[in-house]
Design an enzyme around this catalytic site. Structure first.
Site, short mmCIF file in Angstrom:
data_model
loop_
_atom_site.label_atom_id
_atom_site.label_comp_id
_atom_site.label_asym_id
_atom_site.label_seq_id
_atom_site.Cartn_x
_atom_site.Cartn_y
_atom_site.Cartn_z
N GLU A 155 42.97 -27.32 46.80
CA GLU A 155 43.38 -28.19 45.70
C GLU A 155 42.60 -29.49 45.71
O GLU A 155 42.17 -29.97 44.65
CB GLU A 155 44.89 -28.49 45.81
CG GLU A 155 45.78 -27.27 45.67
CD GLU A 155 46.05 -26.56 47.00
OE1 GLU A 155 46.93 -25.68 47.02
OE2 GLU A 155 45.37 -26.86 48.02
N CYS A 169 48.16 -32.22 49.45
CA CYS A 169 47.59 -31.80 48.17
C CYS A 169 48.47 -32.23 47.00
O CYS A 169 47.97 -32.62 45.95
CB CYS A 169 47.38 -30.29 48.17
SG CYS A 169 46.10 -29.76 49.33
#
Length: 168
Positions: free
Chosen positions: A55, A86
């Site tokens: 991510e 993330c």
């Protein structure tokens, strides 16, 4: 609105880890107006970078391609539910919506029994607990030094960028 083709692309990125040393099977894509504008997968070991999650790499790629740091008009598709780091990166970038495949519990079950040499372990529950903690809560030893020097630099940078204040 969810589109399966983007989730399949995130899963295809994830699958690259099956043949690429130093990577882990976590892939992500950033989508804006029906187009992929960023992609990434986990290179933590290969890059000696514990923040190199799928991510985060997709966010970095999208920001570079779009030449901005605001991704509030974008969605993120991930092969797995993002960890707290993330999620924080997604919030900072302003990602408006997340679609994910496996949950953290499912990925944890799949990785159960792996030796530390095979995968740097992350306690996702502990990470979630400390991710929002302040330094004052004593989670990481910290000391403050030369604050006024730092503040002087911060104010010098911010000053010319501030909007004029209306006169009273």
């Amino acid at each position: 609105m969810y589109e399966e083709r983007f989730m399949r692309q995130a899963l295809a990125l994830s699958a690259q880890a099956l043949a690429k040393p130093g990577t882990e099977p976590f892939g992500a894509v950033i989508v804006k107006d029906g187009q992929v504008v960023g992609e990434g997968f986990n290179h933590s070991v290969a890059h000696f970078d514990p923040t190199s999650h799928g991510e985060v790499e997709a966010i970095r790629d999208a920001c570079r391609r779009l030449r901005r740091v605001d991704l509030s008009d974008c969605e993120l598709y991930s092969s797995c539910e993002p960890c707290a780091m993330c999620v924080a990166a997604m919030r900072v970038a302003g990602i408006r919506r997340l679609f994910h495949a496996a949950t953290l519990a499912q990925s944890g079950a799949a990785f159960e029994g792996l030796p530390v040499a095979a995968r740097h372990p992350i306690d996702v529950d502990e990470l979630r607990r400390v991710a929002g903690a302040t330094l004052a809560e004593g989670l990481t030893p910290a000391e403050q030094h030369l604050p006024w020097d730092a503040i002087e630099i911060l104010e010098a940078w911010a000053g010319p960028r501030k909007l004029p204040q209306p006169s009273r």
